[in-house]
Design a protein around this motif. Structure first.
Motif, PDB file in Angstrom:
ATOM      1  N   ALA A 195       3.251  -7.574   4.426  1.00 38.05           N
ATOM      2  CA  ALA A 195       2.656  -7.105   3.171  1.00 38.05           C
ATOM      3  C   ALA A 195       1.146  -6.942   3.322  1.00 38.05           C
ATOM      4  CB  ALA A 195       2.980  -8.086   2.043  1.00 38.05           C
ATOM      5  N   ALA A 196       0.499  -7.927   3.946  1.00 41.71           N
ATOM      6  CA  ALA A 196      -0.949  -7.856   4.134  1.00 41.71           C
ATOM      7  C   ALA A 196      -1.325  -6.661   5.012  1.00 41.71           C
ATOM      8  CB  ALA A 196      -1.458  -9.157   4.750  1.00 41.71           C
ATOM      9  N   GLU A 197      -0.553  -6.434   6.055  1.00 37.81           N
ATOM     10  CA  GLU A 197      -0.823  -5.302   6.941  1.00 37.81           C
ATOM     11  C   GLU A 197      -0.683  -3.976   6.196  1.00 37.81           C
ATOM     12  OE1 GLU A 197       0.736  -3.446  11.227  1.00 37.81           O
ATOM     13  OE2 GLU A 197       1.873  -5.014  10.217  1.00 37.81           O
ATOM     14  N   TYR A 198       0.363  -3.861   5.372  1.00 37.65           N
ATOM     15  CA  TYR A 198       0.561  -2.626   4.611  1.00 37.65           C
ATOM     16  C   TYR A 198      -0.605  -2.405   3.636  1.00 37.65           C
ATOM     17  CZ  TYR A 198       2.683   0.942   1.683  1.00 37.65           C
ATOM     18  OH  TYR A 198       2.920   2.102   0.998  1.00 37.65           O
ATOM     19  N   LEU A 199      -1.025  -3.456   2.955  1.00 39.08           N
ATOM     20  CA  LEU A 199      -2.104  -3.336   1.977  1.00 39.08           C
ATOM     21  C   LEU A 199      -3.418  -2.935   2.653  1.00 39.08           C
ATOM     22  CD1 LEU A 199      -1.288  -6.453  -0.214  1.00 39.08           C
ATOM     23  CD2 LEU A 199      -0.989  -4.050  -0.864  1.00 39.08           C
ATOM     24  N   THR A 208       1.323  -0.274  -6.197  1.00 41.21           N
ATOM     25  CA  THR A 208       1.851  -1.202  -7.193  1.00 41.21           C
ATOM     26  C   THR A 208       2.729  -2.228  -6.494  1.00 41.21           C
ATOM     27  OG1 THR A 208       3.846   0.096  -7.616  1.00 41.21           O
ATOM     28  CG2 THR A 208       1.867   0.632  -8.925  1.00 41.21           C
ATOM     29  N   ALA A 209       2.984  -3.328  -7.178  1.00 46.62           N
ATOM     30  CA  ALA A 209       3.854  -4.364  -6.619  1.00 46.62           C
ATOM     31  C   ALA A 209       5.250  -3.811  -6.368  1.00 46.62           C
ATOM     32  CB  ALA A 209       3.906  -5.564  -7.562  1.00 46.62           C
ATOM     33  N   GLN A 210       5.717  -2.943  -7.273  1.00 50.20           N
ATOM     34  CA  GLN A 210       7.042  -2.359  -7.110  1.00 50.20           C
ATOM     35  C   GLN A 210       7.110  -1.470  -5.866  1.00 50.20           C
ATOM     36  OE1 GLN A 210       9.657  -3.127  -9.021  1.00 50.20           O
ATOM     37  NE2 GLN A 210      10.998  -1.864  -7.735  1.00 50.20           N
ATOM     38  N   GLU A 211       6.065  -0.653  -5.665  1.00 53.67           N
ATOM     39  CA  GLU A 211       6.033   0.220  -4.489  1.00 53.67           C
ATOM     40  C   GLU A 211       5.975  -0.605  -3.209  1.00 53.67           C
ATOM     41  OE1 GLU A 211       3.096   3.392  -2.228  1.00 53.67           O
ATOM     42  OE2 GLU A 211       2.589   2.678  -4.238  1.00 53.67           O
ATOM     43  N   LEU A 212       5.186  -1.681  -3.218  1.00 54.94           N
ATOM     44  CA  LEU A 212       5.087  -2.549  -2.042  1.00 54.94           C
ATOM     45  C   LEU A 212       6.451  -3.119  -1.683  1.00 54.94           C
ATOM     46  CD1 LEU A 212       3.210  -3.928   0.027  1.00 54.94           C
ATOM     47  CD2 LEU A 212       2.895  -5.776  -1.638  1.00 54.94           C
ATOM     48  N   HIS A 219      11.984  -8.052  -2.417  1.00 54.02           N
ATOM     49  CA  HIS A 219      11.735  -8.101  -3.857  1.00 54.02           C
ATOM     50  C   HIS A 219      10.258  -8.426  -4.094  1.00 54.02           C
ATOM     51  CE1 HIS A 219      11.971  -9.223  -8.075  1.00 54.02           C
ATOM     52  NE2 HIS A 219      13.170  -8.647  -8.114  1.00 54.02           N
ATOM     53  N   PRO A 220       9.604  -7.762  -5.062  1.00 55.37           N
ATOM     54  CA  PRO A 220       8.181  -8.018  -5.325  1.00 55.37           C
ATOM     55  C   PRO A 220       7.868  -9.482  -5.619  1.00 55.37           C
ATOM     56  CG  PRO A 220       8.885  -6.035  -6.464  1.00 55.37           C
ATOM     57  CD  PRO A 220      10.124  -6.653  -5.883  1.00 55.37           C
ATOM     58  N   VAL A 221       8.766 -10.172  -6.291  1.00 58.19           N
ATOM     59  CA  VAL A 221       8.532 -11.586  -6.601  1.00 58.19           C
ATOM     60  C   VAL A 221       8.519 -12.412  -5.313  1.00 58.19           C
ATOM     61  CG1 VAL A 221       9.429 -13.621  -7.778  1.00 58.19           C
ATOM     62  CG2 VAL A 221       9.498 -11.387  -8.916  1.00 58.19           C
TER      63      VAL A 221
END
Length: 295
Positions: A195-199, A208-212, A219-221
């Motif tokens: 996730a950090a790499e993608y961001l 958005t959290a949903q797109e991530l 799941h975003p949660v």
């Protein structure tokens, strides 16, 4: 896991290394306060070691670092032919032993002295960690590095050879650190790192959290929980912090207007960028540029 944590600069430096072979029944010598770090990497057999109250069975593909300020000894003789590399290194900087992992990412409040050190010509120190005992991620790679060091020992009085040895030794430290990270990797840590790499890669884009979650197939949660555990913040907070760090670079390295910089780093509105920057850094973007401007 016990870790040796060094404050750098200065980097730990290589002193000398070599190969050793023990026949069955031979054990490592007992020594006290030898004044240097002693790295042992076993190639075959098993080395039975103790340091103070701790004991280690150093098997093939494993590495152990004996500290310079303690007593160490062989706990028993080798049961079979055992060969290993030894390497002495030292540091003129500060170091400590810890069981705590270095934080992957810190969202620290604005501190004027710390910020001036980072954005001026002052030396900014940081910490690195290597494991005291670890199973190597790439034993063959470590063998290659030791063989390079041993070959360079033949030119011990050559300045260029000594320089090359220090460079190779940094690779040895990186191999140890990578092996430690591999042992501690968990599904949650892998998810957080992805996730950090993608961001970081897509920080200029609207995210958005949903797109991530859709991009990573988590799941975003769950992603938020993993990042909170590994980085101490939620994904969108991590994204905002990274955008602000990129904005700092543009503020110092270009003469772009603040509104243009906001757009370049992914903020839709300049006012919102200024608000986020001020809340995070304690000063506005313009004040930041004026304070650290050297022109």
């Amino acid at each position: 896991m016990s870790r040796l944590q060094f404050t750098v600069p200065p980097m730990p430096h290589y002193m000398l290394c070599g190969p050793v072979t023990y026949e069955p029944g031979r054990r490592h010598v007992s020594r006290r306060n030898i004044g240097v770090f002693d790295l042992l990497v076993v190639r075959e057999g098993c080395l039975y070691m103790g340091e103070e109250e701790q004991t280690f069975n150093v098997e093939p593909g494993c590495a152990l670092i004996l500290r310079p300020d303690t007593s160490h000894y062989g706990t028993q003789g080798c049961k079979e032919r055992t060969s290993y590399y030894w390497l002495h290194f030292q540091t003129t900087g500060s170091w400590t032993v810890t069981d705590d992992e270095l934080p992957r990412h810190g969202l620290e409040p604005y501190d004027e002295k710390r910020t001036q050190a980072m954005w001026s010509y002052s030396t900014h120190t940081f910490q690195i960690q290597v494991p005291q005992f670890v199973k190597l991620l790439h034993p063959s790679k470590m063998d290659e590095l030791f063989e390079q060091l041993i070959q360079l020992n033949q030119h011990f009085y050559s300045g260029s050879a000594k320089w090359s040895q220090q460079v190779v030794f940094q690779d040895v430290l990186r191999e140890l650190s990578a092996s430690m990270a591999k042992e501690e990797s968990t599904p949650a840590a892998v998810c957080a790192a992805l996730a950090a790499e993608y961001l970081r890669k897509h920080y200029r884009e609207p995210i958005t959290a949903q797109e991530l979650g859709e991009r990573l197939n988590f799941h975003p949660v769950y992603i938020a929980r993993c990042m909170q555990r590994s980085y101490g913040c939620a994904p969108m907070e991590y994204l905002m912090h990274h955008r602000i760090e990129q904005a700092k670079l543009l503020l110092l390295q270009t003469d772009l207007a603040v509104a243009r910089i906001a757009e370049e780093v992914g903020f839709n509105q300049a006012a919102y960028f200024t608000s986020c920057f001020t809340r995070t850094e304690g000063i506005s973007p313009r004040q930041f540029r004026q304070r650290f401007y050297y022109g």
